[in-house]
Design an enzyme around this catalytic site. Structure first.
Site, PDB file in Angstrom:
ATOM      1  N   THR A   1      50.531 -49.952  38.270  1.00 56.17           N
ATOM      2  CA  THR A   1      49.273 -49.809  37.544  1.00 56.17           C
ATOM      3  C   THR A   1      49.483 -49.175  36.182  1.00 56.17           C
ATOM      4  O   THR A   1      50.425 -48.396  35.996  1.00 56.17           O
ATOM      5  CB  THR A   1      48.257 -48.960  38.354  1.00 56.17           C
TER       6      THR A   1
ATOM      7  N   ASP B   1      44.374 -54.520  43.156  1.00 58.44           N
ATOM      8  CA  ASP B   1      43.443 -55.228  42.284  1.00 58.44           C
ATOM      9  C   ASP B   1      42.042 -55.023  42.834  1.00 58.44           C
ATOM     10  O   ASP B   1      41.800 -55.193  44.029  1.00 58.44           O
ATOM     11  CB  ASP B   1      43.774 -56.718  42.148  1.00 58.44           C
ATOM     12  N   THR B   2      41.159 -54.632  41.938  1.00 61.33           N
ATOM     13  CA  THR B   2      39.804 -54.246  42.337  1.00 61.33           C
ATOM     14  C   THR B   2      38.788 -55.011  41.511  1.00 61.33           C
ATOM     15  O   THR B   2      39.003 -55.250  40.322  1.00 61.33           O
ATOM     16  CB  THR B   2      39.625 -52.725  42.129  1.00 61.33           C
TER      17      THR B   2
ATOM     18  N   ASP C   1      32.030 -46.575  37.540  1.00 62.22           N
ATOM     19  CA  ASP C   1      31.453 -45.510  38.375  1.00 62.22           C
ATOM     20  C   ASP C   1      30.108 -44.968  37.853  1.00 62.22           C
ATOM     21  O   ASP C   1      29.239 -44.640  38.662  1.00 62.22           O
ATOM     22  CB  ASP C   1      32.455 -44.363  38.560  1.00 62.22           C
TER      23      ASP C   1
ATOM     24  N   LYS D   1      34.121 -39.743  46.403  1.00 61.45           N
ATOM     25  CA  LYS D   1      34.522 -41.142  46.177  1.00 61.45           C
ATOM     26  C   LYS D   1      35.746 -41.480  47.030  1.00 61.45           C
ATOM     27  O   LYS D   1      35.773 -42.507  47.715  1.00 61.45           O
ATOM     28  CB  LYS D   1      34.809 -41.385  44.695  1.00 61.45           C
TER      29      LYS D   1
ATOM     30  N   HIS E   1      36.433 -48.066  48.399  1.00 65.17           N
ATOM     31  CA  HIS E   1      37.320 -49.226  48.553  1.00 65.17           C
ATOM     32  C   HIS E   1      38.793 -48.797  48.511  1.00 65.17           C
ATOM     33  O   HIS E   1      39.583 -49.120  49.365  1.00 65.17           O
ATOM     34  CB  HIS E   1      37.013 -50.216  47.414  1.00 65.17           C
TER      35      HIS E   1
END
Ligand code: ITT
Length: 210
Positions: A7, A68-69, A156, A189, A194
């Site tokens: 990343t 990957d989001t 966010d 969070k 996720h």
């Protein structure tokens, strides 16, 4: 355990370090001298996640993982989805992406929270001893009517978590009704997100299989 996280996103790196804890030492491509943008040209989160992990494995030949989001908004047919990073511009302009998202929801007349359902979805590809393994997580919520808060990163400030996930994690008192993720502490969070779910699944797999 030392492992490469494919990343260039500092927000993701910080969250991953917090979620995985002291048992993991995360190394980024930049720390290994790879400073170019890793290509992500796939049509799905899984394709992009594989592409990022493969890119590093081909260059460094060691165990690594990529995340990957995408943010999927139902009223927009799942957009921005796999295009979340470059929704408004060619760069990773978080503010412009959120402004575009709010404008698009207004255009389609999604003016109640119930019409603004959305979710983050993450797909992690782990390349471990040359083999690929996949881990996924999602986080349900709603798109707010305006940006609020300065925690987290990316979308966010416009993402309001759906309440039942918070109560299941014993976190509902930490996040007052209607607050965005960016208005809540990081540990909220990480407990329900996720990325939290996908990374904990990966850590559990590694604990069994390393
Ligand atoms: P890497 O590929 O270098 O990991 P990226 O920022 O390109 O970083 P993605 O393609 O996975 O990462 O993310 C797509 C977009 O979604 C990007 O703008 C992110 O900031 C945003 N995003 C990802 N995870 C997020 C999260 O947990 N909260 C809010 N926005 C997020």
């Amino acid at each position: 355990m030392k492992i490469i996280f494919a990343t260039g996103n500092k927000g993701k790196l910080r969250e991953a370090a917090e979620i995985l804890g002291e048992g993991f030492e995360l190394v980024t491509p930049a720390m290994m001298g790879i400073t170019e943008d890793i290509p992500e040209t796939g049509d799905t989160l899984q394709e992009n996640s594989i592409q990022k992990a493969d890119y590093l494995f081909e260059r460094l030949g060691c165990d690594c993982f990529a995340d990957d989001t995408g943010l999927e908004v139902d009223a927009l047919g799942g957009a921005p989805g796999v295009h979340s990073a470059r929704y408004a511009t060619d760069g990773h302009d978080f503010a412009a992406n959120m402004d575009k998202l709010l404008a698009e929801l207004e255009k389609v007349g999604a003016m109640t929270l119930e019409q603004r359902t959305a979710r983050f979805r993450s797909v992690i590809t782990l390349i471990w001893k040359g083999e690929k393994h996949f881990f996924e997580g999602s986080f349900e919520g709603y798109i707010a009517f305006e940006k609020a808060g300065c925690g987290g990163f990316g979308y966010d400030p416009v993402f309001i978590p759906e309440r039942s996930q918070l109560s299941e994690a014993g976190m509902d008192t930490v996040c007052p009704e209607g607050c965005t993720v960016a208005e809540c502490p990081d540990d909220l969070k990480n407990a329900v997100s996720h990325r939290g779910k996908a990374l904990r699944a990966m850590a559990a797999w590694l604990a069994e299989n390393k």
